[in-house]
Design a protein around this motif. Structure first.
Motif, short mmCIF file in Angstrom:
data_model
loop_
_atom_site.label_atom_id
_atom_site.label_comp_id
_atom_site.label_asym_id
_atom_site.label_seq_id
_atom_site.Cartn_x
_atom_site.Cartn_y
_atom_site.Cartn_z
N ARG A 156 71.96 17.02 67.35
CA ARG A 156 71.35 17.96 66.40
C ARG A 156 71.87 19.38 66.63
O ARG A 156 72.13 20.11 65.69
N GLU A 157 72.04 19.73 67.91
CA GLU A 157 72.55 21.08 68.20
C GLU A 157 73.98 21.24 67.71
O GLU A 157 74.35 22.28 67.19
N LEU A 158 74.77 20.19 67.88
CA LEU A 158 76.15 20.26 67.40
C LEU A 158 76.16 20.47 65.89
O LEU A 158 76.90 21.31 65.37
N ALA A 159 75.32 19.70 65.21
CA ALA A 159 75.29 19.78 63.74
C ALA A 159 74.79 21.16 63.29
O ALA A 159 75.26 21.69 62.28
N SER A 160 73.85 21.75 64.05
CA SER A 160 73.37 23.08 63.65
C SER A 160 74.46 24.11 63.80
O SER A 160 74.48 25.12 63.11
N PHE A 161 75.35 23.88 64.75
CA PHE A 161 76.45 24.84 64.94
C PHE A 161 77.47 24.68 63.83
O PHE A 161 77.88 25.64 63.21
N SER A 162 77.86 23.46 63.60
CA SER A 162 78.80 23.21 62.51
C SER A 162 78.86 21.73 62.17
O SER A 162 78.93 20.88 63.06
N GLU A 163 78.83 21.46 60.87
CA GLU A 163 78.90 20.07 60.41
C GLU A 163 80.19 19.41 60.90
O GLU A 163 80.20 18.26 61.27
N ASP A 164 81.27 20.21 60.90
CA ASP A 164 82.56 19.66 61.31
C ASP A 164 82.53 19.16 62.75
O ASP A 164 83.10 18.14 63.08
N LEU A 165 81.84 19.95 63.57
CA LEU A 165 81.77 19.57 64.98
C LEU A 165 81.02 18.26 65.13
O LEU A 165 81.42 17.37 65.89
N ALA A 166 79.94 18.11 64.39
CA ALA A 166 79.15 16.89 64.49
C ALA A 166 79.91 15.68 63.94
O ALA A 166 79.60 14.55 64.28
N LYS A 167 80.89 15.96 63.09
CA LYS A 167 81.63 14.84 62.49
C LYS A 167 82.91 14.50 63.24
O LYS A 167 83.62 13.58 62.86
N LYS A 168 83.21 15.28 64.27
CA LYS A 168 84.44 15.03 65.01
C LYS A 168 84.42 13.66 65.65
O LYS A 168 83.36 13.15 66.00
N PRO A 169 85.59 13.04 65.84
CA PRO A 169 85.63 11.79 66.60
C PRO A 169 84.99 12.00 67.98
O PRO A 169 85.17 13.06 68.58
N MET A 170 84.24 11.02 68.42
CA MET A 170 83.50 11.21 69.67
C MET A 170 83.42 9.90 70.45
O MET A 170 83.32 8.82 69.86
N LEU A 171 83.49 10.02 71.77
CA LEU A 171 83.20 8.89 72.64
C LEU A 171 81.89 9.21 73.33
O LEU A 171 81.64 10.36 73.69
N VAL A 172 81.06 8.21 73.53
CA VAL A 172 79.82 8.43 74.26
C VAL A 172 79.96 7.80 75.64
O VAL A 172 80.35 6.63 75.76
N ALA A 173 79.71 8.60 76.68
CA ALA A 173 79.82 8.08 78.03
C ALA A 173 78.49 8.24 78.76
O ALA A 173 77.98 9.35 78.89
N ALA A 174 77.95 7.10 79.21
CA ALA A 174 76.75 7.14 80.05
C ALA A 174 77.22 7.52 81.45
O ALA A 174 78.15 6.91 81.98
N THR A 175 76.61 8.57 82.03
CA THR A 175 77.07 9.04 83.34
C THR A 175 76.07 8.69 84.45
O THR A 175 74.92 8.34 84.19
N LYS A 176 76.58 8.83 85.68
CA LYS A 176 75.78 8.61 86.91
C LYS A 176 75.30 7.16 87.00
O LYS A 176 74.15 6.91 87.40
#
Ligand SMILES: Nc1nc2c(ncn2[C@@H]2O[C@H](COP(=O)(O)OP(=O)(O)OP(=O)(O)O)[C@@H](O)[C@H]2O)c(=O)[nH]1
Ligand SMILES: [Mg+2]
Length: 337
Positions: free
Chosen positions: A263-283
């Motif tokens: 949500r924070e990414l999208a509030s900053f910019s729609e483009d950022l929220a739509k960028k290709p993304m990998l999700v990594a569970a850490t620890k």
């Protein structure tokens, strides 16, 4: 602000020597001069390429020489030219003479070429000196040496990959694990106050740049936490890696952490929220409850993101993550250079 820099030595080929020879043939007494010219030495040329985005490959390989010209031979045969040498540099590289500090060239487009060391001219053979009054010249010339110079190459790094996530999610630990960057790491939120960049090299000696930025919290776009200002550093990246702490130490739910950051990414910019993304569970090493991981994985996949599990402490999943990132952002390996 973030600069990759390397010193290289370039040496063009020397010219071949001119030859001293006279024709010797049956029935031709006192044949004339027949020494051929030496060949020109090869040049060293820098060529801007999209296959590289850092100068790392030159750090392993700091000397570049072109071939010398062959010497001239009898029977008026000229020596062959020395082969030139192309050296690939990323677009954006600025070339300085290391000794004088003078800017020699600024590479702005792929395919741009700039000769940094010219090959030496070949020497003249004695055949060249013949005139009507000077029929048996013995003069002949040595080839000229090729240029040799030290260059300083400088590249302003633009991040290819941005790490995002909650404070304390393990972003700085990850970048310290995969690159030479050594940001401050500590067990409290907001350890990272300014972005860090790290150059990651792949198994085939290519590389990409990762940016570690301060963590995001709910309301970041309203100015909470360190604010969202740092997101502009990753606006031009090609891939985001979203790190979600799945250990129990957070006392929070990984799924809701993930959604807050999105949500924070999208509030900053729609483009950022739509960028290709990998999700990594850490620890992973500190996560006891597989349910929490499974729930996050289900959500990530439902949104169309690839999902990985890592531990920067044990190294689990780190190589797989590096490979996945490379698959997303690097062009297929160059066939030459
Ligand atoms: N057990 C375990 N701890 C980790 C792992 N990765 C990071 N940590 C710890 O988590 C804490 C936070 O790590 P950082 O890398 O500083 O986290 P960050 O996301 O950069 O945090 P901010 O800069 O505050 O946003 C540190 O105490 C790390 O040692 C991991 O894979 N396993
Ligand atoms: Mg950090």
């Amino acid at each position: 602000m973030f600069i990759d820099e390397v010193i290289i030595l370039v040496k063009a080929g020397d010219g071949g020597n001119g030859c001293l020879a006279f024709r010797r043939e049956k029935y031709v007494p006192r044949g004339g001069p027949s020494g051929g010219d030496g060949g020109r030495g090869g040049d060293v040329t820098l060529v801007a390429s999209n296959h590289y985005n850092t100068l790392l490959h030159l750090r392993f390989n700091p000397e570049h020489k072109a071939e010398r010209g062959r010497h001239g031979e009898g029977s008026n045969r000229s020596g062959r030219e020395g082969e030139s040498r192309d050296v690939a540099v990323p677009v954006g590289t600025v070339v300085y003479d290391a000794a004088s500090g003078e800017v020699l060239h600024d590479f702005t487009a792929a395919g741009d070429r700039f000769i940094v060391a010219r090959g030496g001219r070949g020497g003249k053979g004695n055949a060249r000196y013949a005139t009507s009054t000077h029929q048996a010249p013995t003069e002949h010339e040595d080839g000229k040496p090729g240029d040799e110079r030290k260059l300083r190459l400088e590249l302003k790094l633009l991040a290819d990959v941005g790490l995002v996530g909650f404070p304390n999610a393990g972003k700085s630990t990850l970048i310290s694990r995969i690159s030479a960057a050594r940001p401050k790491i500590a067990d409290y939120p907001f350890t990272t106050l300014e972005p860090n960049l790290g150059v990651v090299s792949t198994d085939d000696l290519r590389s990409y740049v990762v940016a570690d930025i301060p963590g995001l919290i709910e309301g970041a776009h309203l100015g909470h936490g360190l604010g969202i200002q740092f997101l502009r550093h990753i606006e031009r990246t090609r891939l985001l890696v979203h790190l979600v702490d799945v250990s129990e130490m957070t006392g929070r739910d990984p799924v809701s952490d993930f959604e807050i950051v999105m949500r924070e990414l999208a509030s900053f910019s729609e483009d950022l929220a739509k960028k290709p993304m990998l999700v990594a569970a850490t620890k992973l090493d500190a996560a006891q409850d597989p349910e929490r991981i499974a729930a996050l994985e289900a959500l990530a996949r439902e949104r169309g993101y690839e999902f990985l599990q890592i531990s920067s402490v044990t190294g689990h999943g780190i190589d797989a993550l590096k490979r996945k990132i490379a698959e997303h952002i690097l062009p297929p390996p160059a066939s030459n250079q």
